[in-house]
Design a protein around this motif. Structure first.
Motif, PDB file in Angstrom:
ATOM      1  N   ARG A 158     101.917  76.800  83.282  1.00 58.25           N
ATOM      2  CA  ARG A 158     100.567  76.765  83.823  1.00 58.25           C
ATOM      3  C   ARG A 158     100.648  76.810  85.327  1.00 58.25           C
ATOM      4  O   ARG A 158     101.403  76.048  85.940  1.00 58.25           O
ATOM      5  CB  ARG A 158      99.900  75.472  83.357  1.00 58.25           C
ATOM      6  CG  ARG A 158      98.524  75.258  83.908  1.00 58.25           C
ATOM      7  CD  ARG A 158      97.996  73.937  83.368  1.00 58.25           C
ATOM      8  NE  ARG A 158      96.793  73.557  84.097  1.00 58.25           N
ATOM      9  CZ  ARG A 158      96.023  72.530  83.772  1.00 58.25           C
ATOM     10  NH1 ARG A 158      96.337  71.781  82.741  1.00 58.25           N
ATOM     11  NH2 ARG A 158      94.959  72.244  84.480  1.00 58.25           N
ATOM     12  N   PRO A 161      88.638  78.083  86.946  1.00 58.85           N
ATOM     13  CA  PRO A 161      88.849  76.656  86.610  1.00 58.85           C
ATOM     14  C   PRO A 161      87.805  76.110  85.642  1.00 58.85           C
ATOM     15  O   PRO A 161      88.149  75.358  84.718  1.00 58.85           O
ATOM     16  CB  PRO A 161      88.751  75.972  87.982  1.00 58.85           C
ATOM     17  CG  PRO A 161      89.176  77.015  88.958  1.00 58.85           C
ATOM     18  CD  PRO A 161      88.707  78.318  88.402  1.00 58.85           C
ATOM     19  N   SER A 194      98.307  77.652  89.147  1.00 63.07           N
ATOM     20  CA  SER A 194      97.037  77.926  89.808  1.00 63.07           C
ATOM     21  C   SER A 194      97.309  78.770  91.042  1.00 63.07           C
ATOM     22  O   SER A 194      98.186  78.432  91.832  1.00 63.07           O
ATOM     23  CB  SER A 194      96.362  76.624  90.227  1.00 63.07           C
ATOM     24  OG  SER A 194      95.912  75.931  89.094  1.00 63.07           O
ATOM     25  N   SER A 195      96.591  79.892  91.144  1.00 62.22           N
ATOM     26  CA  SER A 195      96.688  80.658  92.390  1.00 62.22           C
ATOM     27  C   SER A 195      95.477  81.566  92.510  1.00 62.22           C
ATOM     28  O   SER A 195      94.910  82.016  91.502  1.00 62.22           O
ATOM     29  CB  SER A 195      97.988  81.465  92.426  1.00 62.22           C
ATOM     30  OG  SER A 195      97.904  82.568  91.588  1.00 62.22           O
ATOM     31  N   SER A 240      94.394  84.249  82.021  1.00 61.03           N
ATOM     32  CA  SER A 240      93.959  83.578  83.252  1.00 61.03           C
ATOM     33  C   SER A 240      92.465  83.279  83.178  1.00 61.03           C
ATOM     34  O   SER A 240      91.688  84.049  82.606  1.00 61.03           O
ATOM     35  CB  SER A 240      94.318  84.415  84.478  1.00 61.03           C
ATOM     36  OG  SER A 240      93.667  85.648  84.431  1.00 61.03           O
ATOM     37  N   ILE A 284      93.413  79.925  87.063  1.00 58.49           N
ATOM     38  CA  ILE A 284      94.439  79.187  86.331  1.00 58.49           C
ATOM     39  C   ILE A 284      95.109  80.159  85.362  1.00 58.49           C
ATOM     40  O   ILE A 284      94.443  80.780  84.526  1.00 58.49           O
ATOM     41  CB  ILE A 284      93.833  78.002  85.550  1.00 58.49           C
ATOM     42  CG1 ILE A 284      93.208  77.013  86.536  1.00 58.49           C
ATOM     43  CG2 ILE A 284      94.884  77.316  84.677  1.00 58.49           C
ATOM     44  CD1 ILE A 284      92.469  75.875  85.874  1.00 58.49           C
TER      45      ILE A 284
END
Lengths: 406, 406
Positions: free
Chosen positions: B356, B342, B358-359, B339, B363
């Protein structure tokens, strides 16, 4: 200094052929096969004919041969070969566990008389270097127990039966086809073969000679379909476990099937793999896992003994020399799950009964029983016996106190 | 013939004290400590004062001392002691993995020059006799890979964090209290310590000298809470795994955390236990499990080296002598879960991206990446990296073909 060893090999079966191939592809090892003595004159063999002989003296009285590698089946003939080889000043490498277990005290003595070593790593758990590692433990009080899976053929059968729901007969046939099984399969399934290995390990771990006949033993032939169903239902595996325990100056041992849960180190040991856990004073638990059957694993273990002879390695049998006064005893108890026909069941056989059920005409019992009683049941047709999950050997003094404590 | 060895010991910390006790209770071993050289003059010690000295020459130039046992922390001083001991005709036993890994080629050469052995089983996985067992494999082509948990301290921390939901800081403190951790804990948590051991094992397994700096390495400091949560949710464990692989004349290696499922042999290796699996041509997989840290397990490994010197054992370094032409390479790839913030994430760093997301401002990527890229990320604050379950090293030729194949 490394020597160029000349080998004379008795027997060219599964292990002998494995040794030949392993040696052939191990360029770094300075050893060569000079002669292979075999029995069957009519069998065709994939090697030059002049490598073979039918006369044992072509090896035993050949002054150019340093090491006799004994890989035949017959334990009586094998012992004769071993004795003659030592008397003629040759080192011996053997994988004949039955011959070793039956004669270990004498073999120990003969090594001292003739000053030549006998090595036998291939006889116990094939590729696992367990004897070599037990020799590393000096005093007998450094080891408190050994425990493990010591037969590749039955572990293979158990894996196929439990995981792939194959029949017992088919699994045995597969094991035989793969060269894991002894030529007489009752040696495997009735637990004789691992009891030979356990007897050998007891000598190297604790310095005590015990005849394999003294070790209480029951094998996978004592398992019933009910046991298999019970295992599946409770997410357990069944393993054939050999164990020896030192307590209060005595050595206790047992060779038995056991239910093991998925946190048990033997749960994940599958197919022809074997495993041995040594519990000691300083290193605590050391576990060795490796292939316990097959021509290449056994051949490579035999080769490691040959390799060790290039630097004059010999077993020191340190704990035997220490005369530690330990004696072997069967005065112990263990918790089992067993089922009997009603006429076979005797409540007084148990020290304690934890659970008792009747169904499908059988009496199923979970309870604690002394080892000698287990042996007496071996003659009763249809009695099934498996050690309870996590069951351990309970030396007798502790066992008889248990009912009142519960 | 067994010798009565006279030992001179440098250092009386955790391992030195462990050795003293283990030796004291191992009556069968003919060796005694003649002198212990320590640095700190003011520390009170539980043994007679005349056993101690502050002058290294009381050992190094003492003609009555046969074996120098080097158990100090400082790798530079330790190497000086080793060189002087060999030059003075003494055998050396050491557990200083950093000193060994940094100087192994020179130490190999010095043993040939001076004809005296250096043994170091205690330097790698403490109680596991892995070097001794790797020496048993003759040609380098007999071994195809080694893989295992080679650091007790971080495995202890991972066990506590994963199973008992303890904090990282508390688990580290416990590991230090129990004597498992290096005095500088970054050696453990950043993966330096196991990379030293992996470098030593590569020499004995494949006959190739590799500097620990060449081995791509990231440690448990690269784990995030997200990784721990992912493991728990998917019934996985996290293990810090060292591995080396031989393929097409090259040796590839990696030291990295990895998700392992409950069918993986390292899943159940808990606390300070270590495990090493050797995959070879004939014995196939052999696994050795034992305590990888602590004063007694390390002390008993040091003692087993001392014991081996009583019968003139030395490492043969067979695969080095065979000049096999193998070279070390980092041209390999591996599948990871990582991870990034960004601004840190660059898609082109990956050979292939499988997933992939995003949270929480991060990323998260599952994909394949070359080893050198992993190393470049080590400088990026907050990047977390764990090898995917069952991920294996993929030599570069295979890796670049993979995307088109999928």
């Amino acid at each position: 200094m490394k020597k160029n060893l000349q080998l004379g090999v008795f027997g060219f079966g599964c292990v002998g052929q494995g040794l030949y191939h392993v040696l052939n592809e191990t360029k770094g090892l300075k050893a060569e096969i000079r002669k292979i003595v075999v029995k069957n004159k009519s069998k065709s063999r994939p090697l030059p004919a002049d490598l073979f002989s039918f006369d044992r003296n072509d090896i035993l009285t050949n002054p150019e041969i340093d090491v006799v590698v004994e890989l035949i089946d017959d334990p009586v003939a094998a012992f004769e070969i071993l004795k003659e080889a030592l008397a003629n000043g040759k080192a011996v490498v053997t994988a004949n566990k039955r011959m070793l277990a039956d004669n270990l005290e004498e073999i120990y003595r003969l090594q001292q008389v003739y000053g030549k070593p006998v090595l036998y790593e291939g006889a116990v758990c094939a590729s696992i270097p367990i004897i070599r590692n037990l020799e590393e433990y000096y005093d007998n009080d450094l080891i408190s127990s050994i425990e493990g899976i010591m037969n590749g053929s039955t572990n293979y059968i158990l894996t196929k039966v439990m995981e792939e729901k194959k029949s017992y007969a088919e699994s045995l046939r597969q094991a035989q086809d793969l060269g894991f099984a002894e030529s007489d399969p009752t040696l495997d399934v009735r637990g004789y073969d691992p009891s030979f290995k356990l007897a050998i390990l007891i000598a190297h771990a604790f310095g005590v000679f015990v005849s394999p006949d003294q070790i209480i033993r029951f094998g996978i032939d004592r398992l019933s379909q009910t046991d298999l169903d019970f295992a599946v239902k409770n997410n357990l595996n069944i393993r054939l476990v050999g164990r020896a325990l030192k307590q209060n100056g005595k050595i206790y041992a047992l060779l038995a099937t056991q239910f093991v849960s998925n946190t048990h180190p033997l749960f994940g040991v599958r197919n022809e793999y074997n495993a041995v856990t040594v519990t000691g004073a300083f290193a605590e638990k050391q576990t060795f896992i490796g292939k316990g059957a097959g021509s290449y694993p056994t051949g490579s273990a035999v080769l490691s003994d040959i390799s060790a002879l290039t630097y004059d390695y010999r077993y020191e049998y340190k704990k035997i020399l220490q005369e530690n006064g330990l004696t072997f005893s069967n005065d112990a108890a263990v918790e089992i799950l067993a089922s009997f026909k009603p006429e076979q069941f005797r409540e007084e056989d148990f020290i304690e009964i934890k659970e008792r059920k009747s169904s499908s005409g059988l009496i199923t019992v979970r309870g604690t029983v002394v080892l000698n009683r287990l042996q007496s049941w071996s003659d009763l047709d249809g009695v099934s016996i498996v050690l309870a999950p996590e069951a351990a050997l309970i030396p007798f003094e502790a066992a008889i106190l248990q009912p009142s404590a519960s």
